[in-house]
Design a protein around this motif. Structure first.
Motif, mmCIF file in Angstrom:
data_model
loop_
_atom_site.group_PDB
_atom_site.id
_atom_site.type_symbol
_atom_site.label_atom_id
_atom_site.label_comp_id
_atom_site.label_asym_id
_atom_site.label_seq_id
_atom_site.Cartn_x
_atom_site.Cartn_y
_atom_site.Cartn_z
ATOM 1 N N GLN A 4 45.960 -28.681 28.707
ATOM 2 C CA GLN A 4 44.555 -28.450 28.360
ATOM 3 C C GLN A 4 44.331 -27.092 27.695
ATOM 4 O O GLN A 4 43.339 -26.905 26.982
ATOM 5 N N GLU A 5 45.273 -26.148 27.879
ATOM 6 C CA GLU A 5 45.088 -24.816 27.304
ATOM 7 C C GLU A 5 45.362 -24.773 25.811
ATOM 8 O O GLU A 5 44.879 -23.875 25.117
ATOM 9 N N PHE A 6 46.138 -25.730 25.285
ATOM 10 C CA PHE A 6 46.552 -25.588 23.886
ATOM 11 C C PHE A 6 46.552 -26.880 23.065
ATOM 12 O O PHE A 6 46.743 -26.827 21.851
ATOM 13 N N LEU A 7 46.315 -28.020 23.674
ATOM 14 C CA LEU A 7 46.440 -29.272 22.926
ATOM 15 C C LEU A 7 45.205 -29.642 22.107
ATOM 16 O O LEU A 7 45.321 -30.358 21.109
ATOM 17 N N VAL A 8 44.027 -29.194 22.515
ATOM 18 C CA VAL A 8 42.809 -29.581 21.803
ATOM 19 C C VAL A 8 42.895 -29.142 20.340
ATOM 20 O O VAL A 8 43.189 -27.987 20.037
ATOM 21 N N GLY A 9 42.667 -30.066 19.444
ATOM 22 C CA GLY A 9 42.747 -29.785 18.020
ATOM 23 C C GLY A 9 44.056 -30.208 17.382
ATOM 24 O O GLY A 9 44.141 -30.313 16.163
ATOM 25 N N ARG A 10 45.087 -30.469 18.195
ATOM 26 C CA ARG A 10 46.359 -30.928 17.635
ATOM 27 C C ARG A 10 46.211 -32.329 17.071
ATOM 28 O O ARG A 10 45.483 -33.155 17.601
ATOM 29 N N ARG A 11 46.951 -32.619 15.987
ATOM 30 C CA ARG A 11 46.883 -33.903 15.302
ATOM 31 C C ARG A 11 48.274 -34.505 15.164
ATOM 32 O O ARG A 11 49.268 -33.775 15.134
ATOM 33 N N PHE A 12 48.326 -35.834 15.050
ATOM 34 C CA PHE A 12 49.565 -36.496 14.684
ATOM 35 C C PHE A 12 49.224 -37.806 13.992
ATOM 36 O O PHE A 12 48.111 -38.328 14.132
ATOM 37 N N PRO A 13 50.155 -38.358 13.224
ATOM 38 C CA PRO A 13 49.867 -39.590 12.480
ATOM 39 C C PRO A 13 49.408 -40.710 13.397
ATOM 40 O O PRO A 13 49.962 -40.924 14.479
ATOM 41 N N ALA A 14 48.404 -41.450 12.953
ATOM 42 C CA ALA A 14 47.770 -42.459 13.802
ATOM 43 C C ALA A 14 48.702 -43.610 14.165
ATOM 44 O O ALA A 14 48.439 -44.337 15.118
ATOM 45 N N GLY A 15 49.788 -43.785 13.438
ATOM 46 C CA GLY A 15 50.688 -44.888 13.738
ATOM 47 C C GLY A 15 51.797 -44.558 14.711
ATOM 48 O O GLY A 15 52.612 -45.427 15.042
ATOM 49 N N ARG A 16 51.844 -43.337 15.218
ATOM 50 C CA ARG A 16 52.963 -42.919 16.065
ATOM 51 C C ARG A 16 52.667 -43.099 17.548
ATOM 52 O O ARG A 16 51.553 -42.893 18.012
ATOM 53 N N GLY A 17 53.700 -43.471 18.283
ATOM 54 C CA GLY A 17 53.637 -43.488 19.737
ATOM 55 C C GLY A 17 52.744 -44.576 20.311
ATOM 56 O O GLY A 17 52.196 -45.430 19.607
ATOM 57 N N ILE A 18 52.613 -44.517 21.638
ATOM 58 C CA ILE A 18 51.809 -45.516 22.343
ATOM 59 C C ILE A 18 50.328 -45.375 22.004
ATOM 60 O O ILE A 18 49.628 -46.373 21.824
ATOM 61 N N ALA A 19 49.855 -44.138 21.877
ATOM 62 C CA ALA A 19 48.453 -43.937 21.503
ATOM 63 C C ALA A 19 48.176 -44.564 20.143
ATOM 64 O O ALA A 19 47.125 -45.183 19.928
ATOM 65 N N GLY A 20 49.112 -44.416 19.218
ATOM 66 C CA GLY A 20 48.953 -45.018 17.902
ATOM 67 C C GLY A 20 48.920 -46.535 17.972
ATOM 68 O O GLY A 20 48.127 -47.183 17.281
ATOM 69 N N TRP A 21 49.772 -47.110 18.836
ATOM 70 C CA TRP A 21 49.777 -48.563 18.989
ATOM 71 C C TRP A 21 48.452 -49.047 19.558
ATOM 72 O O TRP A 21 47.895 -50.062 19.102
ATOM 73 N N VAL A 22 47.931 -48.338 20.560
ATOM 74 C CA VAL A 22 46.661 -48.728 21.181
ATOM 75 C C VAL A 22 45.512 -48.621 20.174
ATOM 76 O O VAL A 22 44.650 -49.499 20.108
ATOM 77 N N ALA A 23 45.522 -47.551 19.374
ATOM 78 C CA ALA A 23 44.468 -47.382 18.374
ATOM 79 C C ALA A 23 44.536 -48.469 17.310
ATOM 80 O O ALA A 23 43.509 -48.956 16.836
ATOM 81 N N THR A 24 45.742 -48.863 16.934
ATOM 82 C CA THR A 24 45.911 -49.879 15.892
ATOM 83 C C THR A 24 45.591 -51.280 16.398
ATOM 84 O O THR A 24 44.931 -52.076 15.724
ATOM 85 N N SER A 25 46.054 -51.581 17.614
ATOM 86 C CA SER A 25 45.890 -52.930 18.162
ATOM 87 C C SER A 25 44.543 -53.147 18.829
ATOM 88 O O SER A 25 44.062 -54.281 18.943
ATOM 89 N N GLY A 26 43.937 -52.051 19.315
ATOM 90 C CA GLY A 26 42.697 -52.184 20.073
ATOM 91 C C GLY A 26 42.905 -52.741 21.460
ATOM 92 O O GLY A 26 41.963 -53.181 22.111
ATOM 93 N N GLU A 27 44.160 -52.704 21.956
ATOM 94 C CA GLU A 27 44.494 -53.243 23.265
ATOM 95 C C GLU A 27 44.967 -52.127 24.199
ATOM 96 O O GLU A 27 45.653 -51.199 23.761
#
Length: 207
Positions: A60-83
């Protein structure tokens, strides 16, 4: 690839209600699931990136504002699939991007994630990292996270400064909040913020 820091934000005053709301989301989610960390990543559609917008616990001290490509990782899969997705052992999950996790300085053992969906539009992803053992590998717990994410998305939708043209709406858990189009102030804004506290009581009562 190390996630980059978010470029210059709009104005602090215009983002403050959203940031207050999202911090409440991650704080409550972390408490409900007994997790080491919780985060909300919002989708920047123009840049095709996910942005850490609020973090509770680890990072929480340093991650806010960090970015990564929307297709990467599990978060990317959830964002793409909506599941939503729950993974009890990330070492055995092919969709888990370990290098991405290492770049955030925290590599979890387990992860739960649910999309923030409002009116059929994915706004971002709610993640819970290293939840308590009883909250892992459980469809019921994942359903609770998904319900919480839907409530958070409904509240986020009415508190976001820029109204966006929407497709035909779908049912959400808080229709009276999801229905508001333009940015809301005053009593309606307070209703959106109080939504999180009310939801926490509901989830604690059904846990």
């Amino acid at each position: 690839m190390t996630p980059r820091t978010e470029s210059a934000p709009r104005s602090a005053s215009s983002d403050a209600p959203r940031d207050e709301l999202l911090q409440s989301v991650v704080d409550v989610a972390r408490a409900i699931f007994g997790a080491a960390a919780s985060s909300v990543l919002l989708l920047d559609e123009e840049a095709d990136e996910l942005v850490f917008q609020a973090v509770s616990g680890e990072g929480q001290e340093f991650l806010v504002g960090r970015r990564f490509p929307a297709g990467r990782g599990i978060a990317g899969w959830v964002a793409t699939s909506g599941e939503p997705m729950v993974v009890d052992d990330l070492t055995a999950a092919p969709s888990f991007d370990r290098s991405l996790a290492e770049s955030t300085a925290y590599v979890p053992d387990s992860l739960m994630a649910a999309p923030l969906i409002s009116d059929s539009r994915v706004l971002g992803v709610l993640e819970v990292l290293d939840a308590s053992p009883q909250a892992r590998s459980s469809v019921r717990e994942l359903d609770l996270l998904a319900m919480f994410a839907r409530q958070a998305a409904a509240a986020l939708r009415v508190i976001t400064p820029e109204p966006v043209p929407e497709p035909e709406p779908v049912a959400v858990a808080a229709p009276e909040l999801a229905a508001g189009g333009p940015a809301l102030v005053g009593a309606r804004r307070e209703d959106a913020l109080r939504l999180l506290g009310s939801l926490e009581q509901v989830l604690r009562g059904t846990a």
